[in-house]
Design a protein around this motif. Structure first.
Motif, PDB file in Angstrom:
ATOM      1  N   LYS A 193     -82.319 -43.634  22.074  1.00 47.84           N
ATOM      2  CA  LYS A 193     -82.804 -42.831  23.407  1.00 47.84           C
ATOM      3  C   LYS A 193     -83.329 -43.717  24.073  1.00 47.84           C
ATOM      4  O   LYS A 193     -83.340 -43.764  25.397  1.00 47.84           O
ATOM      5  N   ILE A 194     -84.335 -44.410  23.611  1.00 47.64           N
ATOM      6  CA  ILE A 194     -85.329 -45.454  24.110  1.00 47.64           C
ATOM      7  C   ILE A 194     -84.276 -46.587  24.978  1.00 47.64           C
ATOM      8  O   ILE A 194     -84.490 -47.071  26.087  1.00 47.64           O
ATOM      9  N   ASP A 195     -83.163 -46.995  24.437  1.00 49.36           N
ATOM     10  CA  ASP A 195     -82.470 -48.101  24.742  1.00 49.36           C
ATOM     11  C   ASP A 195     -81.285 -47.547  25.572  1.00 49.36           C
ATOM     12  O   ASP A 195     -80.493 -48.097  26.096  1.00 49.36           O
ATOM     13  N   GLY A 196     -81.311 -46.044  25.964  1.00 47.17           N
ATOM     14  CA  GLY A 196     -80.653 -45.457  26.985  1.00 47.17           C
ATOM     15  C   GLY A 196     -79.427 -44.616  26.323  1.00 47.17           C
ATOM     16  O   GLY A 196     -78.680 -44.373  27.274  1.00 47.17           O
ATOM     17  N   CYS A 197     -79.318 -44.553  25.079  1.00 41.17           N
ATOM     18  CA  CYS A 197     -78.397 -43.540  24.429  1.00 41.17           C
ATOM     19  C   CYS A 197     -78.444 -42.148  24.727  1.00 41.17           C
ATOM     20  O   CYS A 197     -79.624 -41.653  24.665  1.00 41.17           O
ATOM     21  N   SER A 198     -77.286 -41.580  25.158  1.00 39.06           N
ATOM     22  CA  SER A 198     -77.455 -39.968  25.174  1.00 39.06           C
ATOM     23  C   SER A 198     -77.166 -39.544  23.693  1.00 39.06           C
ATOM     24  O   SER A 198     -77.000 -39.801  22.898  1.00 39.06           O
ATOM     25  N   ASN A 199     -77.418 -38.165  23.928  1.00 37.27           N
ATOM     26  CA  ASN A 199     -77.471 -37.435  22.595  1.00 37.27           C
ATOM     27  C   ASN A 199     -75.845 -37.674  21.856  1.00 37.27           C
ATOM     28  O   ASN A 199     -75.747 -37.702  20.653  1.00 37.27           O
ATOM     29  N   MET A 200     -74.964 -37.662  22.829  1.00 35.38           N
ATOM     30  CA  MET A 200     -73.551 -37.975  22.296  1.00 35.38           C
ATOM     31  C   MET A 200     -73.507 -39.405  21.603  1.00 35.38           C
ATOM     32  O   MET A 200     -72.744 -39.517  20.783  1.00 35.38           O
ATOM     33  N   LYS A 201     -73.962 -40.344  22.355  1.00 36.22           N
ATOM     34  CA  LYS A 201     -73.851 -41.553  21.849  1.00 36.22           C
ATOM     35  C   LYS A 201     -74.623 -41.519  20.475  1.00 36.22           C
ATOM     36  O   LYS A 201     -74.329 -42.489  19.447  1.00 36.22           O
ATOM     37  N   VAL A 202     -75.927 -41.013  20.467  1.00 41.55           N
ATOM     38  CA  VAL A 202     -76.646 -41.146  19.175  1.00 41.55           C
ATOM     39  C   VAL A 202     -75.891 -40.443  18.036  1.00 41.55           C
ATOM     40  O   VAL A 202     -75.602 -41.150  16.931  1.00 41.55           O
ATOM     41  N   TYR A 203     -75.187 -39.240  18.416  1.00 39.58           N
ATOM     42  CA  TYR A 203     -74.140 -38.694  17.269  1.00 39.58           C
ATOM     43  C   TYR A 203     -72.969 -39.500  16.944  1.00 39.58           C
ATOM     44  O   TYR A 203     -72.899 -40.091  15.792  1.00 39.58           O
ATOM     45  N   ARG A 204     -72.615 -40.501  17.911  1.00 33.67           N
ATOM     46  CA  ARG A 204     -71.435 -41.320  17.568  1.00 33.67           C
ATOM     47  C   ARG A 204     -71.648 -42.630  17.011  1.00 33.67           C
ATOM     48  O   ARG A 204     -70.910 -42.999  16.033  1.00 33.67           O
ATOM     49  N   LEU A 205     -72.923 -43.048  17.470  1.00 38.64           N
ATOM     50  CA  LEU A 205     -73.000 -44.640  17.330  1.00 38.64           C
ATOM     51  C   LEU A 205     -74.137 -44.540  16.027  1.00 38.64           C
ATOM     52  O   LEU A 205     -74.280 -45.824  15.291  1.00 38.64           O
ATOM     53  N   ILE A 206     -75.120 -43.676  15.974  1.00 37.10           N
ATOM     54  CA  ILE A 206     -76.185 -43.815  14.882  1.00 37.10           C
ATOM     55  C   ILE A 206     -75.730 -42.876  13.704  1.00 37.10           C
ATOM     56  O   ILE A 206     -75.631 -43.394  12.550  1.00 37.10           O
ATOM     57  N   ILE A 207     -75.676 -41.467  14.058  1.00 36.92           N
ATOM     58  CA  ILE A 207     -75.492 -40.645  12.951  1.00 36.92           C
ATOM     59  C   ILE A 207     -74.381 -40.561  12.086  1.00 36.92           C
ATOM     60  O   ILE A 207     -74.100 -40.829  10.897  1.00 36.92           O
ATOM     61  N   MET A 208     -73.142 -40.732  12.923  1.00 32.89           N
ATOM     62  CA  MET A 208     -71.904 -40.684  12.067  1.00 32.89           C
ATOM     63  C   MET A 208     -71.588 -41.780  11.194  1.00 32.89           C
ATOM     64  O   MET A 208     -71.183 -41.688   9.994  1.00 32.89           O
ATOM     65  N   PRO A 209     -71.948 -42.945  11.518  1.00 32.31           N
ATOM     66  CA  PRO A 209     -71.639 -43.992  10.417  1.00 32.31           C
ATOM     67  C   PRO A 209     -72.597 -44.008   9.323  1.00 32.31           C
ATOM     68  O   PRO A 209     -72.246 -44.307   8.372  1.00 32.31           O
ATOM     69  N   ILE A 210     -73.914 -43.530   9.334  1.00 26.30           N
ATOM     70  CA  ILE A 210     -74.789 -43.501   8.376  1.00 26.30           C
ATOM     71  C   ILE A 210     -74.375 -42.319   7.619  1.00 26.30           C
ATOM     72  O   ILE A 210     -74.154 -42.304   6.211  1.00 26.30           O
ATOM     73  N   ALA A 211     -73.567 -41.178   8.190  1.00 25.00           N
ATOM     74  CA  ALA A 211     -73.165 -40.109   7.282  1.00 25.00           C
ATOM     75  C   ALA A 211     -71.880 -40.168   6.982  1.00 25.00           C
ATOM     76  O   ALA A 211     -71.148 -39.321   6.295  1.00 25.00           O
ATOM     77  N   ARG A 212     -71.245 -41.272   7.113  1.00 26.97           N
ATOM     78  CA  ARG A 212     -69.662 -41.736   6.422  1.00 26.97           C
ATOM     79  C   ARG A 212     -69.489 -41.401   5.131  1.00 26.97           C
ATOM     80  O   ARG A 212     -68.527 -40.872   4.782  1.00 26.97           O
ATOM     81  N   PRO A 213     -70.534 -41.694   4.287  1.00 26.33           N
ATOM     82  CA  PRO A 213     -70.503 -41.281   2.774  1.00 26.33           C
ATOM     83  C   PRO A 213     -70.092 -39.794   2.610  1.00 26.33           C
ATOM     84  O   PRO A 213     -69.091 -39.469   1.894  1.00 26.33           O
ATOM     85  N   MET A 214     -70.958 -39.141   3.164  1.00 23.54           N
ATOM     86  CA  MET A 214     -70.875 -37.527   3.002  1.00 23.54           C
ATOM     87  C   MET A 214     -69.537 -36.984   3.741  1.00 23.54           C
ATOM     88  O   MET A 214     -68.946 -35.946   3.288  1.00 23.54           O
ATOM     89  N   LEU A 215     -69.354 -37.479   4.888  1.00 25.60           N
ATOM     90  CA  LEU A 215     -68.248 -37.073   5.545  1.00 25.60           C
ATOM     91  C   LEU A 215     -66.868 -37.302   4.846  1.00 25.60           C
ATOM     92  O   LEU A 215     -65.688 -36.646   4.939  1.00 25.60           O
ATOM     93  N   ALA A 216     -66.823 -38.601   4.016  1.00 27.86           N
ATOM     94  CA  ALA A 216     -65.712 -38.883   3.207  1.00 27.86           C
ATOM     95  C   ALA A 216     -65.634 -37.777   2.093  1.00 27.86           C
ATOM     96  O   ALA A 216     -64.401 -37.315   1.749  1.00 27.86           O
ATOM     97  N   ILE A 217     -66.652 -37.608   1.584  1.00 21.75           N
ATOM     98  CA  ILE A 217     -66.790 -36.371   0.565  1.00 21.75           C
ATOM     99  C   ILE A 217     -66.079 -35.176   1.024  1.00 21.75           C
ATOM    100  O   ILE A 217     -65.382 -34.510   0.508  1.00 21.75           O
ATOM    101  N   ILE A 218     -66.666 -34.680   2.273  1.00 23.61           N
ATOM    102  CA  ILE A 218     -66.138 -33.726   2.834  1.00 23.61           C
ATOM    103  C   ILE A 218     -64.401 -33.587   2.910  1.00 23.61           C
ATOM    104  O   ILE A 218     -63.856 -32.503   2.660  1.00 23.61           O
ATOM    105  N   ALA A 219     -64.046 -34.469   3.729  1.00 23.77           N
ATOM    106  CA  ALA A 219     -62.459 -35.019   3.750  1.00 23.77           C
ATOM    107  C   ALA A 219     -61.824 -34.732   2.559  1.00 23.77           C
ATOM    108  O   ALA A 219     -60.740 -34.081   2.425  1.00 23.77           O
ATOM    109  N   LEU A 220     -62.475 -35.368   1.554  1.00 23.14           N
ATOM    110  CA  LEU A 220     -61.934 -35.233   0.150  1.00 23.14           C
ATOM    111  C   LEU A 220     -61.606 -34.062  -0.233  1.00 23.14           C
ATOM    112  O   LEU A 220     -60.547 -33.357  -0.979  1.00 23.14           O
ATOM    113  N   TRP A 221     -62.816 -33.134  -0.528  1.00 22.64           N
ATOM    114  CA  TRP A 221     -62.832 -31.831  -0.786  1.00 22.64           C
ATOM    115  C   TRP A 221     -61.731 -30.752   0.166  1.00 22.64           C
ATOM    116  O   TRP A 221     -61.067 -30.069  -0.492  1.00 22.64           O
TER     117      TRP A 221
END
Length: 297
Positions: A193-221
């Motif tokens: 956010k200090i670098d100018g990212c909005s909440n949506m960019k934080v979600y898309r660029l920061i959180i989702m790549p880190i959460a990719r392992p759990m998202l992969a498990i959810i997709a598999l289930w």
């Protein structure tokens, strides 16, 4: 020299040698594991043998002659609607996984990063929803389908099944993903956010790549669910052409006119192929997701 000699007398680990009771317990553990493995692997072995055994008739014969043959697979492809059942199941499974991932990624992020009125109450509701079996709402499902189909005539029972699978998976997966995102430091959000990212960019660029392992498990289930479920497709889907694999293959063992248990075994063996492919594809995401997203720049 005395100090080094004393260190050499120490064990390489802190674990002490097993006592007699410990050795007996270890032996019993191995015996239980061997029995458990046998109970799992033996039926699978029999299924594979029966699927490729040309000596099998309409009923399974576990103690008979073996002749390698593909006749049960040929029967499956030529005499049944197996390919149609596969297409139906894959369509339902992929659509369910996509819908579940889209909704759960937003709800999990919202519950993890935002504080809003009714947050705790809704989380408790999500937990309580998991105690209600999906089949308990079968009357409500029929009512909902009647209402929606009266407004949207093209709304099929398969689409209703997709909504049930997605809706049933959203609650539990939201709670799981929320717990996973809670372990990710909010300092990454603040830095973005200090670098100018909005909440949506934080979600898309920061959180989702880190959460990719759990998202992969959810997709598999979510993908596996429609392959394993028999009860809901059997109740909601009225025509054999619309059956999923579980409901379609069951007609090979519960109907005297279409009885063919070896073909059922062959179909069960082939059912694992899409699931294995999905697991291999998502396995890459499990590895790459751990090394991406937390590196800024």
């Amino acid at each position: 020299m005395g100090i080094f000699k004393k260190k050499n007398d120490l064990y390489l680990s802190d674990k002490q040698p097993l006592t007699l009771v410990g050795k007996i317990g270890l032996l019993l553990s191995y015996i239980v594991l061997i029995i458990w493995s046998y109970a799992i692997l033996w039926p699978l072995f029999q299924m594979v043998v029966s699927a490729f055994n040309g000596e099998q008739g309409k009923n399974l014969m576990l103690n008979g002659n073996f002749e390698f043959s593909f006749k049960h697979f040929e029967y499956l492809f030529n005499e049944t609607l197996y390919l149609r059942w596969v297409a139906n199941t894959i369509f339902i499974a992929i659509t369910t996984a996509i819908l579940t991932l889209i909704i759960v990624s937003f709800t999990g992020f919202a519950y993890s990063r935002y504080r809003f009125k009714g947050r705790k109450a809704s989380l408790m509701t999500i937990m309580l929803i998991q105690t209600i079996p999906a089949f308990a709402g079968i009357t409500a499902y029929f009512t909902m389908h009647s209402i929606i189909s009266s407004v949207v005539p093209s709304f099929s029972r398969q689409m209703m099944l997709i909504l049930i699978y997605s809706g049933g998976g959203i609650a539990g997966n939201t709670f799981i993903l929320k717990g996973y995102l809670d372990s990710i430091s909010t300092e990454l959000d603040d830095a973005a956010k200090i670098d100018g990212c909005s909440n949506m960019k934080v979600y898309r660029l920061i959180i989702m790549p880190i959460a990719r392992p759990m998202l992969a498990i959810i997709a598999l289930w979510s993908f596996i669910g429609p392959f394993m479920d028999y009860l809901l497709p059997k109740v909601l889907l009225t025509s054999p052409e619309s059956y999923t694999l579980a409901a379609g293959l069951f007609t090979l063992v519960n109907n005297e006119r279409s009885l063919n248990q070896p073909a059922f075994a062959a179909g069960g063996l082939l059912t694992a192929v899409p699931i294995v492919i999905m697991f291999i594809v998502l396995q890459k995401q499990l590895v790459s997701g751990l090394s991406k997203g937390s590196v800024k720049g």
